[in-house]
Write a protein that holds these residues in place. Structure first.
Motif, PDB file in Angstrom:
ATOM      1  N   GLU A 157       0.938  -1.287  -0.112  1.00 50.01           N
ATOM      2  CA  GLU A 157       0.030   0.176  -0.040  1.00 50.01           C
ATOM      3  C   GLU A 157       0.744   1.314   0.063  1.00 50.01           C
ATOM      4  O   GLU A 157       1.977   1.119   0.489  1.00 50.01           O
ATOM      5  CB  GLU A 157      -0.862  -0.122   1.161  1.00 50.01           C
ATOM      6  CG  GLU A 157      -1.885  -1.004   1.373  1.00 50.01           C
ATOM      7  CD  GLU A 157      -2.963  -0.692   0.117  1.00 50.01           C
ATOM      8  OE1 GLU A 157      -3.082   0.159  -0.209  1.00 50.01           O
ATOM      9  OE2 GLU A 157      -3.810  -1.832  -0.014  1.00 50.01           O
ATOM     10  N   ALA A 158       0.335   2.299  -0.463  1.00 48.19           N
ATOM     11  CA  ALA A 158       0.997   3.548  -0.592  1.00 48.19           C
ATOM     12  C   ALA A 158       1.734   3.998   0.649  1.00 48.19           C
ATOM     13  O   ALA A 158       2.754   4.500   0.785  1.00 48.19           O
ATOM     14  CB  ALA A 158       0.187   4.491  -1.200  1.00 48.19           C
ATOM     15  N   GLY A 159       0.798   3.920   1.839  1.00 46.84           N
ATOM     16  CA  GLY A 159       1.360   4.256   3.320  1.00 46.84           C
ATOM     17  C   GLY A 159       2.650   3.576   3.579  1.00 46.84           C
ATOM     18  O   GLY A 159       3.266   4.058   4.632  1.00 46.84           O
ATOM     19  N   LEU A 160       2.927   2.524   3.092  1.00 52.38           N
ATOM     20  CA  LEU A 160       4.255   1.769   3.566  1.00 52.38           C
ATOM     21  C   LEU A 160       5.433   2.459   3.025  1.00 52.38           C
ATOM     22  O   LEU A 160       6.527   2.324   3.925  1.00 52.38           O
ATOM     23  CB  LEU A 160       4.109   0.245   3.140  1.00 52.38           C
ATOM     24  CG  LEU A 160       3.093  -0.561   3.661  1.00 52.38           C
ATOM     25  CD1 LEU A 160       3.097  -2.042   2.977  1.00 52.38           C
ATOM     26  CD2 LEU A 160       3.177  -0.823   5.135  1.00 52.38           C
ATOM     27  N   PHE A 161       5.489   3.235   2.177  1.00 56.05           N
ATOM     28  CA  PHE A 161       6.537   3.833   1.884  1.00 56.05           C
ATOM     29  C   PHE A 161       6.986   4.964   2.500  1.00 56.05           C
ATOM     30  O   PHE A 161       6.326   6.011   2.652  1.00 56.05           O
ATOM     31  CB  PHE A 161       6.634   4.316   0.051  1.00 56.05           C
ATOM     32  CG  PHE A 161       6.275   2.951  -0.709  1.00 56.05           C
ATOM     33  CD1 PHE A 161       7.553   2.464  -1.083  1.00 56.05           C
ATOM     34  CD2 PHE A 161       5.089   2.380  -1.011  1.00 56.05           C
ATOM     35  CE1 PHE A 161       7.232   1.240  -2.037  1.00 56.05           C
ATOM     36  CE2 PHE A 161       4.813   1.236  -1.734  1.00 56.05           C
ATOM     37  CZ  PHE A 161       6.248   0.594  -2.292  1.00 56.05           C
ATOM     38  N   PRO A 162       8.119   4.944   3.077  1.00 55.48           N
ATOM     39  CA  PRO A 162       8.546   6.342   3.972  1.00 55.48           C
ATOM     40  C   PRO A 162       8.879   7.521   2.929  1.00 55.48           C
ATOM     41  O   PRO A 162       8.883   8.761   3.587  1.00 55.48           O
ATOM     42  CB  PRO A 162       9.847   5.978   4.309  1.00 55.48           C
ATOM     43  CG  PRO A 162      10.345   4.840   3.581  1.00 55.48           C
ATOM     44  CD  PRO A 162       9.405   3.993   2.851  1.00 55.48           C
ATOM     45  N   HIS A 166       4.058   8.211  -2.519  1.00 57.73           N
ATOM     46  CA  HIS A 166       4.375   6.807  -3.645  1.00 57.73           C
ATOM     47  C   HIS A 166       2.919   6.276  -3.744  1.00 57.73           C
ATOM     48  O   HIS A 166       2.282   5.918  -2.919  1.00 57.73           O
ATOM     49  CB  HIS A 166       5.330   5.887  -2.672  1.00 57.73           C
ATOM     50  CG  HIS A 166       6.105   4.994  -3.459  1.00 57.73           C
ATOM     51  ND1 HIS A 166       5.449   4.020  -4.184  1.00 57.73           N
ATOM     52  CD2 HIS A 166       7.207   4.993  -4.005  1.00 57.73           C
ATOM     53  CE1 HIS A 166       6.305   3.376  -5.050  1.00 57.73           C
ATOM     54  NE2 HIS A 166       7.450   3.838  -4.721  1.00 57.73           N
ATOM     55  N   ASP A 167       2.924   5.641  -5.152  1.00 57.74           N
ATOM     56  CA  ASP A 167       1.880   5.025  -5.333  1.00 57.74           C
ATOM     57  C   ASP A 167       1.913   3.683  -4.860  1.00 57.74           C
ATOM     58  O   ASP A 167       3.174   2.997  -4.629  1.00 57.74           O
ATOM     59  CB  ASP A 167       1.787   4.797  -6.804  1.00 57.74           C
ATOM     60  CG  ASP A 167       1.220   6.044  -7.651  1.00 57.74           C
ATOM     61  OD1 ASP A 167       0.547   6.831  -6.920  1.00 57.74           O
ATOM     62  OD2 ASP A 167       1.772   6.380  -8.811  1.00 57.74           O
TER      63      ASP A 167
END
Length: 179
Positions: A157-162, A166-167
């Motif tokens: 999911e987008a929210g996992l990328f710091p 990020h898509d």
């Protein structure tokens, strides 16, 4: 594989005049980094990582070369340790001067033909960001050419990328592949 699929696969394994596909060597790492950087769509890894990739994962990576040996495209991939019959395709890139010739499809067909023989790979996975239509078409057409099933699901999911924004990354799972 049906006869029609075999004909399509043979068509894609043929390379445009003067081009060839082979394994990378360490000296190709800087060219792969440049091609990735110039793509303006790939997440660019450090130049060091491309050198390591060419050393440690040459057996599961493909480089397209011009007649003079210069890399003009590449696919980086590895066999997943937890799924040893699955090839994870990490990046696909073609130099701008060589795009529009079906080179990415030819590299993918050539690489998967090699790794199915050498590693016993029966399926491939890749992740694609929504809206990356070139990659969506590449992997969808690959599944069709090979008569393989294609499943899609969000892997990250987008929210996992710091490094937001990020898509999300959508997992494409293709298989089984026939030898």
């Amino acid at each position: 594989m049906t006869a029609a699929h075999a004909d399509l696969q043979a068509e894609f394994l043929e390379m445009p005049e003067g081009l060839r596909i082979d394994r990378p060597d360490v000296a190709d790492g800087s060219a792969l980094w440049r091609i990735a950087k110039d793509s303006k769509t790939l997440d660019l890894n450090s130049s060091y990582s491309y050198l390591l990739w060419c050393r440690d994962f040459a057996g599961t990576t493909a480089v397209a070369r011009a007649a003079d040996g210069t890399p003009v495209g590449f696919i980086t991939a590895y066999v997943r340790p937890e799924r040893p019959h699955t090839l994870l395709v990490w990046q696909v890139a073609v130099d701008a001067a060589y795009r529009g010739r079906g080179l990415a499809a030819r590299m993918l067909d050539g690489l998967t033909a090699r790794v199915t023989d050498e590693y016993g790979v029966t399926g491939i996975e890749t992740t694609i960001s929504p809206g990356n239509t070139a990659s969506e078409r590449l992997f969808t057409s690959y599944a069709q050419r090979h008569g393989a099933d294609l499943e899609r699901e969000v892997l990250f999911e987008a929210g996992l990328f710091p490094d937001a924004p990020h898509d999300p990354e959508v997992l494409y799972r293709i298989g089984p592949l026939s030898h």
